[in-house]
Design an enzyme around this catalytic site. Structure first.
Site, mmCIF file in Angstrom:
data_model
loop_
_atom_site.group_PDB
_atom_site.id
_atom_site.type_symbol
_atom_site.label_atom_id
_atom_site.label_comp_id
_atom_site.label_asym_id
_atom_site.label_seq_id
_atom_site.Cartn_x
_atom_site.Cartn_y
_atom_site.Cartn_z
ATOM 1 N N GLU A 1 1.065 -10.481 -1.511
ATOM 2 C CA GLU A 1 0.186 -9.442 -0.976
ATOM 3 C C GLU A 1 1.078 -8.327 -0.465
ATOM 4 O O GLU A 1 1.919 -8.542 0.417
ATOM 5 C CB GLU A 1 -0.719 -9.978 0.148
ATOM 6 C CG GLU A 1 -1.806 -10.909 -0.368
ATOM 7 C CD GLU A 1 -2.975 -11.120 0.609
ATOM 8 O OE1 GLU A 1 -2.770 -10.979 1.830
ATOM 9 O OE2 GLU A 1 -4.087 -11.410 0.130
ATOM 10 N N HIS B 1 -9.067 -3.259 -1.338
ATOM 11 C CA HIS B 1 -8.724 -4.681 -1.393
ATOM 12 C C HIS B 1 -9.899 -5.552 -0.938
ATOM 13 O O HIS B 1 -10.256 -6.533 -1.608
ATOM 14 C CB HIS B 1 -7.486 -4.965 -0.530
ATOM 15 C CG HIS B 1 -7.192 -6.428 -0.378
ATOM 16 N ND1 HIS B 1 -6.749 -7.207 -1.423
ATOM 17 C CD2 HIS B 1 -7.283 -7.262 0.688
ATOM 18 C CE1 HIS B 1 -6.582 -8.462 -1.002
ATOM 19 N NE2 HIS B 1 -6.902 -8.523 0.274
ATOM 20 N N GLN C 1 -6.324 -21.454 -0.584
ATOM 21 C CA GLN C 1 -7.097 -20.559 0.294
ATOM 22 C C GLN C 1 -8.592 -20.636 0.023
ATOM 23 O O GLN C 1 -9.405 -20.713 0.949
ATOM 24 C CB GLN C 1 -6.596 -19.125 0.080
ATOM 25 C CG GLN C 1 -7.228 -18.089 0.993
ATOM 26 C CD GLN C 1 -6.791 -16.657 0.648
ATOM 27 O OE1 GLN C 1 -5.886 -16.446 -0.164
ATOM 28 N NE2 GLN C 1 -7.426 -15.680 1.261
#
Lengths: 411, 411
Positions: free
Chosen positions: B195, B129, B236
């Site tokens: 997520e 990730h 974000q």
């Protein structure tokens, strides 16, 4: 206002202040108190004398380890309680005057963490501080990142390690990358620093999905405290990309014991800086939302005199509290009574107004001279750091007392 | 173990599991329960039947809105309680068998947020990730930042907006920088993402200044949950430098209702990845500390079938829980019963094992095809995201149920 209680002229805790805190003494379990002059008024004892009889308050709200239940009464009630205390302290025939036992000298009580803090958010709202850090950690030519003037940058901090003024702190250990090395080493931090901040405490909760406008934001703020956001610069520098500060901050933060209400600070409001470029509509606000609060930081080596190393002011903040709260909730994030929101380091333009040793010593390159001949770049073992804050206008003084803590050697 | 209760073969809640949660029903106020097959065992009702008479437990520990007081009993007691329940469910002469009222069908109870979460930390511990995000957000040639393999990068998250599985979430609004622009605009996020994470819940507190070794860390972990760390990628991306994610995450995170104990997961431990370069001594550990937990994520558009879009596994994690806890406390940061620590997005090597739409659609460039012909890059209004997780070995299954939530239009 003329009070019958003796208040020294330079006291932060004038009749105009009436800040709330949690104290205990040898004979009294933790409870709500207010500071007045050099005394603490035991608010629970005053309640038992019947001065709040017009307001419905349960006993456990005042005989409590924390202020949360008191704050949750709502501003209408807590403002009324504060006013009643003010009136009684001015009323020559007050029942409080006949009952000495409701007062205790401040140096005979123990102060406690005033709030169960739910979430703690730390903003980064001083342009001078953000610029100084950007120059040292990143690019001197582009010290402020592109988002900085468009939104009050903030991040979530650690709640569990927020401690009351007076508790000492052991120097933290952690990973540090030595200069010109590729692999970190494990050691005690040798760049322990303070950050001069102020915090505000949420007085009213919201539910998830809703937001607070700048117009309404003050309704959600109970009061303010002094806040030292201790930092270990060497640990922080290595760990903070890309997700922000973590262990470089979470070893401890110190807060002052007395929560000064927003109402007490109202007379000290001043105009904020011009914000250019213009902010988005949800961040616009009307009226004065900055506060003229004098701040200072001193370093006291063991068995030596203290030296004031910074004179700053809360009025320097680029982003104010109502903007911070409007931004924090614009995505639907809920807030709760007892949440703490801190300002970020409060630095001014002059080099003597910087709010951290990182800035005052310019990354350790310019040691500060202390009164006794010692020098400091960062904080050394057994140094005590004390922050003070007060407002003054037309001879009226409203202050915060202090937040103070000593750094002890690593465990 | 052979139980007298009917448990469907594919149930996550086998006799080997016995996970704890907080439930209520029309007639029962919130209390501690355990999941078994399709049933909930009312642990408070079982307590009143006397099955725990050998253990000192106060009534309010089990008749409670949260598990914190239960967890704070300590592992010795909670393990014993879990074992007694297992034994009773296997004992043909158990008093529970005669008392149908202690069981309720799972579809007739309401599950609640199981924990008052003190602090919530989100790690970033999947190498795949972190590499994928680094390639997209920063430099494909240096996707992993220099610190990543030396410490489990983590940051503090927002606690107030952690909600129980099943609660819908409104699409957040915020500041977004349009491509090739210098000034942000205010809009509803159009890059809402899930997520896929797992969280662990702290079972034992420490005091400030102390740290936990990897050797002792498991004593401090009560159990695990599924966790969806909702993210708004456009918000974000603009806000996260230099202090990390803030409003792009804090609008909501969803957790599963049943806390699976570390003891129930013990048989599913596996070897972790080789860590190169070697970690510093405080991060070394002995034995198997990864867990083979199958994970999947599905997207269900409104009135359509669900499509599984990711198959991942908790065993892929580069940094394990005992390392995370050792790191988190190495600076003296204290932890408290009820703190939540999440793993970070759990991605594997294959493109079908990525744990977020950001990775699955590679930044929105490769839309995913769903079963009904629709396509997705990020999450659209009325989509329901469901994450499931389970372990299986020698026909023994221990699972987490699910964490699920629907995205609703912006308010």
């Amino acid at each position: 206002m003329k009070t019958w209680i003796h208040i020294p002229k330079q006291s932060d805790f004038s009749i105009y202040n009436i800040p709330f805190g949690i104290f205990s003494s040898k004979k009294r379990k933790p409870r709500v108190g207010i500071a007045i002059g050099n005394q603490v008024l035991d608010v629970f004892a005053a309640y038992k004398l019947g001065i709040f009889k017009k307001i419905k308050i349960k006993k456990r709200v005042l005989k409590n380890n924390f202020l949360n239940d008191f704050i949750a009464l709502g501003k209408e009630k807590t403002t009324k309680i504060r006013e009643i205390i003010q009136q009684e302290l001015c009323n020559e025939n007050s029942i409080l005057k006949e009952n000495n036992a409701v007062f205790l000298p401040q140096n005979e009580v123990q102060m406690h963490l005033p709030i169960v803090i739910g979430d703690y958010t730390d903003f980064y709202s001083s342009m001078e501080h953000a610029t100084n850090v950007g120059m040292m950690f990143r690019d001197p030519e582009n010290a402020l990142l592109p988002n900085w003037k468009h939104l009050p940058v903030g991040y979530h901090g650690r709640t569990s390690s927020i401690i009351i003024s007076g508790k000492p702190i052991h120097r933290p250990k952690g990973q540090v990358l030595p200069p010109n090395e590729k692999h970190p080493i494990f050691k005690a931090s040798n760049r322990v620093d303070f950050e001069l901040e102020m915090g505000f405490i949420i007085g009213k909760s919201t539910t998830i999905g809703n937001h607070i406008t700048t117009h309404k934001a003050e309704e959600y703020i109970f009061g303010k405290v002094l806040f030292n956001d201790w930092s270990a610069r060497d640990i922080q520098k290595w760990e903070y990309v890309p997700l922000g500060p973590f262990l470089g901050k979470s070893f401890a933060s110190s807060i002052s014991p007395w929560v000064v209400t927003l109402e007490a600070l109202e007379p000290f409001k001043v105009k904020g800086p011009i914000q250019e470029p213009e902010v988005l509509p949800y961040l616009t606000y009307e009226g004065f939302k900055n506060y003229d609060i004098n701040l200072e930081v001193s370093i006291q080596p063991k068995n030596k005199d203290a030296t004031v190393v910074s004179h700053s002011n809360f009025k320097y903040m680029y982003w104010n509290m109502v903007q911070q709260l409007a931004h924090h909730t614009i995505n639907g994030c809920n807030i709760k009574v007892g949440d703490l929101m801190a300002s970020g380091t409060i630095s001014g333009k002059s080099t003597t107004s910087y709010g951290s040793m990182l800035e005052l010593s310019w990354g350790g390159k310019k040691p500060l001279k202390l009164a006794d001949g010692e020098e400091r770049t960062f904080i050394e073992d057994y140094d005590t750091i004390t922050m003070k804050g007060y407002c003054i206008k037309n001879d009226i003084r409203v202050g915060f007392g202090e937040v103070s803590a000593q750094i002890l050697p690593t465990l």
